[in-house]
Each structure stands twice: as structure tokens, then as C-alpha cells.
Design a protein around this motif. Sequence first.
Motif, short mmCIF file in Angstrom:
data_model
loop_
_atom_site.label_atom_id
_atom_site.label_comp_id
_atom_site.label_asym_id
_atom_site.label_seq_id
_atom_site.Cartn_x
_atom_site.Cartn_y
_atom_site.Cartn_z
N LEU B 72 -15.34 -10.12 -1.49
CA LEU B 72 -15.98 -9.12 -2.33
C LEU B 72 -16.39 -9.69 -3.68
O LEU B 72 -17.48 -9.42 -4.19
CB LEU B 72 -15.04 -7.92 -2.54
N ARG B 396 -15.05 3.17 -1.84
CA ARG B 396 -14.83 2.16 -0.80
C ARG B 396 -13.77 2.67 0.15
O ARG B 396 -12.78 3.28 -0.28
CB ARG B 396 -14.29 0.87 -1.43
N ALA B 398 -11.53 1.01 1.52
CA ALA B 398 -10.25 0.37 1.20
C ALA B 398 -9.48 1.14 0.13
O ALA B 398 -8.26 1.21 0.16
CB ALA B 398 -10.48 -1.07 0.75
N GLU B 399 -10.21 1.75 -0.81
CA GLU B 399 -9.52 2.47 -1.87
C GLU B 399 -8.89 3.74 -1.31
O GLU B 399 -7.77 4.13 -1.67
CB GLU B 399 -10.49 2.80 -3.01
N GLU B 401 -7.93 4.08 1.76
CA GLU B 401 -6.81 3.59 2.57
C GLU B 401 -5.59 3.33 1.69
O GLU B 401 -4.46 3.64 2.05
CB GLU B 401 -7.24 2.29 3.28
N ASP B 402 -5.84 2.76 0.52
CA ASP B 402 -4.78 2.48 -0.44
C ASP B 402 -4.04 3.77 -0.80
O ASP B 402 -2.81 3.83 -0.79
CB ASP B 402 -5.43 1.85 -1.68
N THR B 405 -2.09 5.40 2.24
CA THR B 405 -0.86 4.67 2.56
C THR B 405 0.23 4.99 1.56
O THR B 405 1.38 5.27 1.94
CB THR B 405 -1.14 3.16 2.55
#
Lengths: 264, 441, 299
Positions: B72, B396, B398-399, B401-402, B405
Motif C-alpha cells: 500500500l 478500506r 481492512a479498516e 475488519e480491524d 475483530t
Amino acid sequence: MTHLLLFLSCALFLAPLLFLALGALESPAEQASPNLLPERPVWGNFVRAFTDADFSERLPTSLLLAGVYAALTTASSACAGYGLARFRAPGSRLVLVLLALTMMIPGVITLLPTYLLFAKLGLVGTYWPWVLWGLGGNSYIVLLFRQFFVSIPREQEESALLDGCGHLRVFWRVVLPQSRPALAASAVLTFAWAWGDWTAPLLLLDADTTTLAVALTTAYAHEPGHTADNLLAAGSLLYTLPVLALFLVAQRYLTAGAYAVRTG
Amino acid sequence: MGLYGGYVPGFSRRAFLGLGAAAVGGGALGGCSGRRERALTVMTWEGEFDEAARAAAERALGLRVTRIDPDLTRLTAMITAGSPPDVVRAAGALDTPFLVARKLALDLDPYLAASSALSADDLEPIGDVWRFDGVKQGAGPRYGLTKDYSQDAMFWCDAEVFAAADVPLPDAAKPLGHEEWLDLARRLTVRRGGRTRIHGLDVSGQGMFVQLMGATAAEGGSVFSADLARVDFSAPEATAVLGWHLAYMDARVGFSPADPNPDGWPFPAFQARRMAMATAGYWFGALLDDDPALARAAHLMPAPLFGGPRVSPCYSGIGMWIPRACPDPDAAWAFFEWYFGGEPARERAVSGFGLPALKSLRSSLPQGEEFQRRAVAVQEAELPYLTVLSFTPYARSAELEDIVTRVLRKAHAEGLSAGKTADALNTDMNAVLARGRDLVG
Amino acid sequence: MNRLFYLFTLPWVAGFAGFTAFPLGYAFWLSLTNTDALAPESRFVGAANYAEVLDDGLAGEALVRTLVFTAVTVPASVAGGLLFAVLLQLPVRGRSLYRAVLFLPAVVPPVAGALTFGALFDRDTGAVNVLLERFGVAGPGWTDGPRLPFVIGVLVLWGLGNLMMVSLAALADVPRDLFDAARVDGAGPLRTFTSVTLPLVSPVLLFQVVTGVIAGLQTYLPALVLGSAGAGGSLAALPEGGYFFMAHVYTRYAVAGRFGYASALLWALFVVTLLCAALMLRTTRRHVFTLTSPGGARP
């Protein structure tokens, strides 16, 4: 007593490596299983690790970059360390403060601007950044040298100066020969850093010009992020050998130190 | 003193670049990169474009081709410096709206219309994950192509583990209900002391956010609001799905945010015969080739049912896009034609690693072995249920997902109810989405 | 003399300007904006990012965790490195072998080291728990929760070879005759160590502690590698125990793409680091033999 302590420590330090070596001999199906010893050691993993990560191409690149960086960083940092240890000038205190401050800056902060800098200079995809970084020295190493030079008595230098030697010559002929431990430590440290660093090559180099450190992190993937751990273990063991070799060479100088020169 | 400054017009990416240039001594050095022969730069993983493929691409295109690893920071830096890669790997299902909202990706419709090597009619429905019209994914211009894909909510069973637990294998022709699924997982899990010997079921392998998103669609709802600017986990469908996943974590039948999988995805544990059921879509297919015993025992199953319609989404749809700033889009498109429509596409289909994204290649899936025929039959029956879910352009993946979790881990540790968990997810995610909307909305 | 100082330090100063000052200035500029470096437009937001740092609960927790971790691991590894260096100064048979073995882990690539420890301490398949089970102990999950800092701590100690090497070099620099003098005075090994060795190497030790703390506050790699596998190898969702400050920065930066905010976080860390370093130098001023002005003598 000393022996026992050293022996136990070494055993403890070797255990994870042994585990790594056993992991390197596992078949794919054994990677996620709880058995410690591979049922049948797969020595071919080392061959696959070597070829998959393209060691024959990546190894020379890593050696070159780490070697150039280590040599240049050691040289320019020793210079700066000597300057700081022996001379005072307006701004010398500032330089010392900046050195210390530089070490406190996390590298992540510099990634994006560093790329922009090298992109502007047209050096992305080349090895020149390592030369420039090396010439710029490293703050940790500069301070390391400064501390060593500070603790070396100045008599020899002063008598050499009285004999008519210039300062550069004194530095080269009198100071550096007394500084073998520091030079050896610096060489090993800087070599190991450049050897192990993968953020810079990942940022600046292409797949066919990059270093072993980057190749190791990506070459053994079935799927991205899903690495063949047995090959990674084998590759990692191979990967540590050059730095270990350098250490074995350097360690003589680490201990046969300044006093030997001074009293000799 | 106001903390928020006013809007500064023209304060753009270019302005950042300008700043960089000014600091290095003006634009005088700008032309340096032109010294070397221009190469087509492909940002993707070696596993998907290895050295042999790179050499083949050079031969096929008559261009120098270089590969760089996806990263990235590197991508951002290259785009900021005004010299992006020519072709970039991404997950269409998750990344398309993000890229479009930032005006980064080139609209490929004109190229596709003019192409003789690829045609829109030959694209499988999965190709639609790369389309986005601003509020709906699957409609509007096309910004990328899919390499291969899978209906990722489908799962694999290890028949031997089932047999050892004396549990009958589910019927591959009939999707399981979610309660039944969790029940099976409980019966199949084997624990001893602190260690789990056999995991009954894993649903965490592809990320918990997409898992929740897919299951909520299967419950008949959606985690995103209609304008994709908010999440609502407090809607009854999403809360029900959250409840199921909290129960899954409590049952300790498989990996989850509270018990992360050290391997990152379920295959290693499945291969070590430590997992009875693994949610992984078609992906294990090609990996089973090397392990005949495992292949005999591996059965692909349809996506489980939740409370709503039968849907079977794709959670990634890996492929590539071309940056709008690409200086030579024709060359990049030529690469696309070769990579997505030429020999590499055929090789991927034949290997059985994921499903081909072209209709004309569907019949090339490997069917030589019994386990391959079995998997393809289940997959064929599943295809009609493929659904393109809309992802938000404002964050994003991924954010999200962060956040999911962290919140699920906390919910599990503190025994929070599904409703409370939903509130926490809404608060954290909507803050992120609001920020994204502020930036590109 | 002035000229000589500038001559010797010029390369470093030039490197500092290009590779440190410029990127720092750039990052400071970013920290005043809301940029994600990809969106076509971004805004000047003044001190908003810094205000958010003060309000960021995750950042606060991560900072405390990092400070505790650093306070434990740095003195331990410096002491360990010195201990081994002292032992290996003794005329022990096979000491070059011992030296090599103890140094070896320091050259294992960080990613491989972290993966090795991850595999060793894995709850279900790791050697540690398999062995514990042989002794009838139910092994806990080491890497997925609050025990992760322990594993990372062991990993950090395992790599103390670098410190050992620097201490070895420092010991080599201690004039031999001082040891002889101490022996003549009837000092035992322990006495010699505390009254001769320790004072003489104290500048290097202080240097190791200060730089160690600086590096310790920036620890993130082992946590990232050990902790991140759970989310499909992505950076998202580190276990709580491994969520150090730099991990927070790194996820803001590489997961959320908040370049502006992440830069502000880094500046905050810089200030904390500065305070720690100043504190250490101030409190040790009296005890350290020579951390000193040019020439080796304190003014």
C-alpha cells in the motif's frame, strides 16, 4: 561454573533455531501438525527454498547492497563520530542533539517522502539510494563511534600532530587502527541492517532487482499471505549464513581490541 | 481557536507532489525518469505472475515488463509521485467502490467494447464486482477484470474426520441450515486440556467482516445502508447473524477473533487433518492435487442457509485495475487481454485454482479425478446463487475488519449480547465511514 | 578547528538534511491535513489530528503497554548482553563458538524469528504446549491474548547478540593494566567488575539503554508478525497484548490509510521518546563515568 552457564545459555539460544531447522525439514502436510520431528526429513526443501526465492540472483544483490551500505556507513559515521569527539565548533552541540533526535524518529514516517525524493531524482529502481544512505551515515553508529573515540586517550594523536601529520592522516593512521572493535561492530551491525531490511527494497526496487529479504517474504506463498512455512524456514536458515560468516570473521577484532594495539 | 481549518481549494494530490518538487529543487529534475526505456509495471504477487509468466508477457506484448510486490505504501507513493504502476492487483468485491470514489481507476468499457480478445458477453457474472455506479456495485462502468474467483461461503468437509466422530456427512445437494451447521461443528470438535485437537468448523479464514456481510445477506438483510454511507448492525437480520457468530465463538469450535488461526487461513489445519469443516470456497481445489488421501476425503458443500434467500457471494474477486494516471493505457489493456483472455487465463482454469472468470473457460476446470468431478458438480449447482454485494466506497475493507475483530473479541471476552455488540460496531464503523465520506463524498 | 569539525561531520549533516529533515517536514505537513494520500482532495485541518491523538483511547492503552514492555525488556537485554560479554572475556575454552551461538539469533531475519516463535508457542501445535502436556499441564494460548508480550519479550531477549557485541567491543577497550592493578589490590572478580569494569563501560551501557528505549518504543514488527496471522495475514486486528503504539500507528497508516493522522501519532511518539531520553540522561548524569563533552573530560 562459567562453562555450565554458557553451555545452558547456548542450548537455550539454539533451541528455537533447532525448531526452525526441524520445521525446514517438514513436508507440507506436517506444517500445521503438532509433531516435533518430521516423519521423514525433506532435504529437498532447502533446494526448493534456494530456487523458489531465486537465491542465485537475489543473493548477489543483497551482498552488494549490504556491503556497500556497511562500508560507506561505517566510513562516514566514523568521520562524523571523530569530528564530534575531538572538535568543537559553533553548532557542534546542535549536531549532537540532532543525532540523538534522529534516532528517536520512527522510520515509517519517512517512507512516503523518501520515495518522492528518489522518484524526483530518478533513482527509483536503482541501487543509488543505498549509496546515498551509506554516505549520509547512521546516527546510532555515529554516536557509537563518538563514545569510543571519547574513551581513547589523545596522546598518540597529539604527538602525531606534533610530528606534522594532518588531521585526516592522524584519523586514518592513528585513530582508526585503534578502533578495530568499533569498526568491526559497526560493519557487522550495518551489514546486518541492510541485509535484513525489506521496507526500503520493497519501496524502491522491482521484483527482478530486489533483495533476498524481500524475496523471502513473498516467494514461498501458495496464496498471498499464506506462506509455505517449511520453505520459509529453510530459506531463512540459508539467509542467515552470510551474516553469520561476517560475524565469525569480525569477532576476532571485537576482542583483540584497542589495548592490544596500544600496548603492542 | 478553531481546530478545524477552512477548506483550501486546489489543495490536491498534485499540490503534495508540488511540495515535494519544490523541496528537491524545483521541476528541473522532473524528466529524469525518462532516461530509461519505459517498462510496463505490474503490481501483483509472484504467485500470480511469476518469472516465467513475466517473460511470456514480454514476448507476447513486445514490451519490457517488470513486477513489483503489492504494498500500500509503495502504491500510494507511486500514485503521489505521478508515476503509478500500469496494472494493479486488487479484490474487486471489496476495492472497486473505494477506487472509483477516489477517481483512481480507469473506466474499461470503451476498451472492452473495442477488444477482439475479450468481450463483455463472455465475462461470468462475477465480473460485475468490478462495476460501480456510485451507490450500487454490479451496475455502472467496469473498472477492472477478475482473474479467478470462488463462491467463498461454500465450505469443505473432511469425510475421515466425520467418520472418526461417527457423524454422517451432510448432503452436498442440500444446503445446511445455520443452526444445524453449528450443531455439527460442536459434535465434531475434539479438545484435550487447553489444546484443540480437531476444529469442528472454521468461518474466519476470509475475514470476519465479509463473513458477517455475506451471512447478513443470507439472512435477507444488509450491513450497509442503501447509500453505503453507514452500517446498521442493529437491524434484525444483522443482529441475528451477530448472535450466531457470538454463539460460534462461545462454542469454541473453530478459529475466530478470540482464537486467531496462526496460519491465517484454514488450509494448513485442514491439510493436517485437524479441521472437520472449513469455509474457503473453491480454493482448496488445486491444492488437493498433491495429497491424494486428503483429496479422497475432501467434499465441497454449498453455502449454508441463514434465515433469508439462498445466496452465495464472492468475498474477493481478485483481479486487476488500470490507474487513470497510467501514461500508456493501451499497453496496459494489451496486458489485460493477454492476462485475462489469453494463455494465462487458460492455464489458471486448467489448474483448478479458483473458478475461471470467462464463460468460455468454465468447461476447462479439471475433472480428471473423482474429487475434482465431485467439486465441480457442487460448484455448478451453486453458480445460480452467486450474488454481488455492494461494498462501501468510504472505507478500506481492512479498516472495517480491524474494527470487527476488536469488537467481537471484546464481546466474547465480556459476554456482550448481540444487541450491545451491534451498537459497538455501529459506533466505531460509522465514525470511520463518516470520515471517508468527508474526504471523498 | 571549526573547519575540521564541519569537514568530518559534513556527510552526516547532508544525509540528515535529505533523509531526515525533509521527510520530517513533509510528515509534519501531512499531519495538519486529513489526507489518505489517495483521495484527490484533502483538507487542511490544523491541529485536529493532534487533538484526536489526545482523545484516542486505543493509542493511550497502546502507549502504556509499550512503556511497560520497554521498561522490562531493555534493562534485561542490556544486562544480559553485558553478562555474556563479561563471561566471554574470560579465557573459557570454546568461547568463540559460544560467542557465535549467542550472536546467531541476532542475524535471523526478524520475520523468520517471529514466525519461529509463533510456531513454538502455538496453542494447538507448538512445541511448548506439547512439552507442557507431557508434564500434565494444559498449555494456554500464548500468542492470541494477554500472554503475547511475554512471547515477544522472550523473542527480544533471544536477539540480544547485537548488544553483546557492542559490550564486547566496549570491554575490549578497557585498558588491561586496570584489571591488573585491581588484582594487585586484592580485588575479587565481582569487586573488579563493579569497581573497574562497570564504571569504564558505563558510557556504552547508558548508550545501549537510551538507544534501546528509543528502539523499544518503536517495537512493532514481532507483534505484527506474531499477532497478525489470525486475520488472514493482514495487519488488521492484532491481539490486544501485541498492540503496541507503533502497531497502532502502523494500522492507522497501512490499514486505515490515514496518513495525516498517523503522522500526528508519530509526532506524539517522538515527544514521548524525547521525554524518556531526557529523563534517562538527567537521572544518570551523576553515575555515568563519561558521557561527555569532546576530549573525554567533563567540564
